[in-house]
Design an enzyme around this catalytic site. Structure first.
Site, PDB file in Angstrom:
ATOM      1  N   HIS A  28       0.619  -1.121   0.018  1.00 57.40           N
ATOM      2  CA  HIS A  28      -0.060  -0.064   0.057  1.00 57.40           C
ATOM      3  C   HIS A  28       0.861   1.283   0.097  1.00 57.40           C
ATOM      4  CE1 HIS A  28      -3.206  -2.821   1.323  1.00 57.40           C
ATOM      5  NE2 HIS A  28      -4.236  -1.809   0.853  1.00 57.40           N
ATOM      6  N   LYS A  30      -0.886   5.109   4.614  1.00 58.08           N
ATOM      7  CA  LYS A  30      -1.837   3.962   5.339  1.00 58.08           C
ATOM      8  C   LYS A  30      -1.492   3.887   6.749  1.00 58.08           C
ATOM      9  CE  LYS A  30      -4.052  -0.343   4.874  1.00 58.08           C
ATOM     10  NZ  LYS A  30      -5.324   0.048   5.248  1.00 58.08           N
TER      11      LYS A  30
HETATM   12  N1  LIG Z   1     -12.429  -0.535   1.979  1.00 58.71           N
HETATM   13  C1  LIG Z   1     -11.877  -0.411   1.132  1.00 58.71           C
HETATM   14  O1  LIG Z   1     -12.210  -0.611  -0.122  1.00 58.71           O
HETATM   15  C2  LIG Z   1     -11.008   0.761   1.314  1.00 58.71           C
HETATM   16  C3  LIG Z   1     -11.023   1.301   2.714  1.00 58.71           C
HETATM   17  N2  LIG Z   1      -9.762   2.410   2.880  1.00 58.71           N
HETATM   18  C4  LIG Z   1      -9.729   2.908   4.351  1.00 58.71           C
HETATM   19  O2  LIG Z   1     -10.665   3.956   4.426  1.00 58.71           O
HETATM   20  C5  LIG Z   1     -10.024   4.602   5.481  1.00 58.71           C
HETATM   21  C6  LIG Z   1      -9.722   6.043   4.657  1.00 58.71           C
HETATM   22  O3  LIG Z   1      -8.739   6.010   3.826  1.00 58.71           O
HETATM   23  P1  LIG Z   1      -8.012   7.155   2.993  1.00 58.71           P
HETATM   24  O4  LIG Z   1      -9.534   7.839   2.244  1.00 58.71           O
HETATM   25  O5  LIG Z   1      -7.027   6.750   2.210  1.00 58.71           O
HETATM   26  O6  LIG Z   1      -7.689   8.151   4.281  1.00 58.71           O
HETATM   27  P2  LIG Z   1      -7.299   9.836   4.310  1.00 58.71           P
HETATM   28  O7  LIG Z   1      -6.492  10.071   5.358  1.00 58.71           O
HETATM   29  O8  LIG Z   1      -7.240  10.243   3.123  1.00 58.71           O
HETATM   30  O9  LIG Z   1      -9.076  10.247   4.740  1.00 58.71           O
HETATM   31  C7  LIG Z   1      -9.563  10.312   6.064  1.00 58.71           C
HETATM   32  C8  LIG Z   1     -10.477  11.262   6.373  1.00 58.71           C
HETATM   33  O10 LIG Z   1     -10.905  11.341   7.555  1.00 58.71           O
HETATM   34  C9  LIG Z   1     -11.030  12.559   8.097  1.00 58.71           C
HETATM   35  N3  LIG Z   1     -11.290  12.382   9.400  1.00 58.71           N
HETATM   36  C10 LIG Z   1     -10.303  12.007  10.565  1.00 58.71           C
HETATM   37  N4  LIG Z   1     -11.097  11.815  11.778  1.00 58.71           N
HETATM   38  C11 LIG Z   1     -12.256  12.259  11.498  1.00 58.71           C
HETATM   39  C12 LIG Z   1     -13.282  12.280  12.283  1.00 58.71           C
HETATM   40  N5  LIG Z   1     -13.308  12.368  13.608  1.00 58.71           N
HETATM   41  N6  LIG Z   1     -14.502  12.740  11.723  1.00 58.71           N
HETATM   42  C13 LIG Z   1     -14.819  12.962  10.367  1.00 58.71           C
HETATM   43  N7  LIG Z   1     -13.418  12.806   9.569  1.00 58.71           N
HETATM   44  C14 LIG Z   1     -12.500  12.470  10.002  1.00 58.71           C
HETATM   45  C15 LIG Z   1      -9.609  12.840   7.723  1.00 58.71           C
HETATM   46  O11 LIG Z   1      -9.263  14.420   7.901  1.00 58.71           O
HETATM   47  P3  LIG Z   1      -7.910  14.817   8.527  1.00 58.71           P
HETATM   48  O12 LIG Z   1      -7.012  14.494   7.135  1.00 58.71           O
HETATM   49  O13 LIG Z   1      -7.864  16.474   8.662  1.00 58.71           O
HETATM   50  O14 LIG Z   1      -7.573  14.377   9.835  1.00 58.71           O
HETATM   51  C16 LIG Z   1      -9.675  12.863   6.244  1.00 58.71           C
HETATM   52  O15 LIG Z   1     -10.010  13.430   5.438  1.00 58.71           O
HETATM   53  C17 LIG Z   1      -8.940   3.813   6.001  1.00 58.71           C
HETATM   54  O16 LIG Z   1      -9.204   3.300   7.124  1.00 58.71           O
HETATM   55  C18 LIG Z   1      -8.349   3.059   4.822  1.00 58.71           C
HETATM   56  O17 LIG Z   1      -7.836   1.783   5.379  1.00 58.71           O
HETATM   57  C19 LIG Z   1      -9.284   2.745   1.877  1.00 58.71           C
HETATM   58  C20 LIG Z   1      -9.333   2.525   0.551  1.00 58.71           C
HETATM   59  C21 LIG Z   1     -10.290   1.540   0.097  1.00 58.71           C
HETATM   60  O1  LIG Z   2      -6.020   2.264   3.068  1.00 57.90           O
HETATM   61  C1  LIG Z   2      -6.209   1.860   1.881  1.00 57.90           C
HETATM   62  O2  LIG Z   2      -5.652   2.495   0.956  1.00 57.90           O
HETATM   63  C2  LIG Z   2      -6.827   0.577   1.709  1.00 57.90           C
HETATM   64  N1  LIG Z   2      -7.359   0.075   2.494  1.00 57.90           N
HETATM   65  C3  LIG Z   2      -8.205  -1.013   2.737  1.00 57.90           C
HETATM   66  C4  LIG Z   2      -7.574  -2.228   3.346  1.00 57.90           C
HETATM   67  O3  LIG Z   2      -6.825  -2.114   4.428  1.00 57.90           O
HETATM   68  O4  LIG Z   2      -7.489  -3.312   2.898  1.00 57.90           O
HETATM   69  C5  LIG Z   2      -8.440  -1.653   1.319  1.00 57.90           C
HETATM   70  C6  LIG Z   2      -7.371  -1.209   0.123  1.00 57.90           C
HETATM   71  O5  LIG Z   2      -6.598  -2.207   0.207  1.00 57.90           O
HETATM   72  C7  LIG Z   2      -6.863   0.149   0.415  1.00 57.90           C
END
Ligand SMILES: NC(=O)C1=CN([C@@H]2O[C@H](COP(=O)(O)OP(=O)(O)OC[C@H]3O[C@@H](n4cnc5c(N)ncnc54)[C@H](OP(=O)(O)O)[C@@H]3O)[C@@H](O)[C@H]2O)C=CC1
Ligand SMILES: O=C(O)C1=N[C@H](C(=O)O)C[C@H](O)C1
Length: 266
Positions: free
Chosen positions: A155, A159
Site C-alpha cells: 500500500h 496508510k
Molecule cells: N474498504 C475499502 O475498499 C477501502 C478502505 N480504505 C480505508 O478507508 C479509510 C480512509 O482511507 P483514506 O481515504 O485513504 O484516508 P484519508 O486520511 O485520506 O482520509 C480520512 C479522512 O477522514 C478525516 N477524519 C479523521 N478523523 C475524522 C473524524 N473524527 N470525523 C470525520 N472525519 C475524520 C480525515 O481528516 P484529516 O486528514 O483532516 O484528519 C481525512 O479527511 C482507511 O481506514 C482505509 O484503510 C481505503 C481505501 C479502500
Molecule cells: O488504506 C487503503 O488505501 C486501503 N485500505 C483497505 C485495506 O486496508 O485493505 C482497502 C484497500 O486495500 C485500500
C-alpha cells in the site's frame, strides 16, 4: 425511486472525495451532509475540489443525524472514529456502510449485536474493489488445496493500519477451509524481529508501504515443484466506487451486520 439520503464521514480524504463524486454522478443518491472534525459551519462547496456540493459540514454527529435524517452513513475515516460513527449511526437508525479498516473482532461483535438490537443493517467492507473481493474468494478456494500460503499486501505510505483489512479478511476466509499449518520451518528463527511477517493462524502476512503504490495484494501458494499467485491491483480509488455503490443499495435491504462484500455480490 426515492433517492437514498447519504452522509459521508471523511469526505475530504482520498476515498471520501471519490465517494462524494460517486453521489454526484448517481441519480438515486442524495448527499445531504458530511461529517468532519474540522470546518464546522462551512459548506462542502466552500472547500477546494467540491464545487457544486452545496451541503453542510457537521462536526457533531448527533446534530448531523437529527437535522439531516439520512438513510445511510458512508464512513471512510480512521478505525477509532469509524467505529464510533457506525455505533452512533445505528443508534439513530441510520445504516452504516463502512470502508474504514482496522476494526477489532470486539468492534465487529458489538456492531453485530447493535444491528440486531436496532433491527438495522450495516455493511463493513475491508475492500470495495470487486476484483479484490474475487481475489479473496479465489484464494479461499485455493487454500482448500494448498496448505502453504503467504500473503503480501502493498500500500501507499500514508496508510495507518497494518496489516491491511483486505489481508486480514483474506486470511480469515482461507483459515475457514485450510488445513492448519505453521508456515515455514518448525525451527526457523528471526534474526531481525518481524522478518517473517505477522502470524495469522500459521499463515504469514507481509505489509509493504511505499509512495506511488495505491492498494495491491498477492497471495502466494506453494507446493512441490509449483506455485500459484493470485494478485489484485487497484491503480486508483475509483476502483472502489462500484463496491461502495452496491453496498449503499444493499444495506437498505438487510437488518444484520454484513462483513465483506462477498456476502452481497450475486
Ligand atoms: N474498504 C475499502 O475498499 C477501502 C478502505 N480504505 C480505508 O478507508 C479509510 C480512509 O482511507 P483514506 O481515504 O485513504 O484516508 P484519508 O486520511 O485520506 O482520509 C480520512 C479522512 O477522514 C478525516 N477524519 C479523521 N478523523 C475524522 C473524524 N473524527 N470525523 C470525520 N472525519 C475524520 C480525515 O481528516 P484529516 O486528514 O483532516 O484528519 C481525512 O479527511 C482507511 O481506514 C482505509 O484503510 C481505503 C481505501 C479502500
Ligand atoms: O488504506 C487503503 O488505501 C486501503 N485500505 C483497505 C485495506 O486496508 O485493505 C482497502 C484497500 O486495500 C485500500
Amino acid at each position: 425511486m426515492n433517492k437514498i439520503k447519504i452522509v459521508i464521514a471523511g469526505a475530504r480524504g482520498r476515498m471520501g472525495k471519490e465517494a462524494v463524486y460517486l453521489t454526484g454522478r448517481t441519480e438515486h443518491f442524495d448527499l445531504v451532509g458530511v461529517l468532519d472534525h474540522k470546518h464546522e459551519g462551512k459548506k462542502l462547496s466552500d472547500l477546494d475540489g467540491f464545487t457544486g456540493y452545496d451541503v453542510p459540514i457537521y462536526t457533531d454527529i448527533e446534530k448531523c443525524f437529527q437535522t439531516e435524517k439520512p438513510d445511510v452513513l458512508i464512513d471512510l475515516t480512521t478505525p477509532e472514529f469509524g467505529y464510533y460513527h457506525a455505533k452512533t449511526a445505528l443508534s439513530y437508525g441510520v445504516r452504516p456502510v463502512v470502508g474504514t479498516t482496522g476494526f477489532t473482532k470486539e468492534n465487529l461483535q458489538e456492531l453485530e449485536d447493535l444491528c440486531e438490537e436496532m433491527n438495522r443493517g450495516c455493511i463493513i467492507a475491508p475492500n470495495f474493489a470487486l476484483g479484490a473481493v474475487l481475489m479473496m474468494k479465489f484464494s479461499q478456494i485455493a487454500a482448500k488445496y494448498y496448505q502453504d500460503v503467504e500473503i503480501m499486501e502493498m500500500h501507499h505510505d500514508q496508510k495507518l493500519d497494518a496489516p491491511s483489512g483486505t489481508a486480514i479478511k483474506t486470511a480469515e476466509l482461507m483459515a475457514e477451509v485450510r488445513q492448519a499449518k505453521n508456515q515455514g520451518h518448525p525451527d526457523e528463527k528471526e534474526t531481525i524481529p518481524g522478518a517473517r511477517g505477522a502470524d495469522f493462524d500459521g499463515m504469514r502476512i507481509h505489509s509493504t508501504r511505499l509512495p506511488g503504490l495505491i492498494a495491491h495484494q498477492q497471495v502466494l501458494f506453494g507446493a512441490e515443484g509449483e506455485s500459484l499467485t493470485i494478485r489484485h491491483d487497484s491503480y486508483n480509488r475509483v476502483s472502489f466506487m462500484s463496491g461502495v455503490k452496491l453496498a449503499v443499495e444493499e444495506v437498505l435491504k438487510v437488518n444484520v451486520l454484513v462483513y465483506g462484500l462477498e456476502n452481497i455480490m450475486e
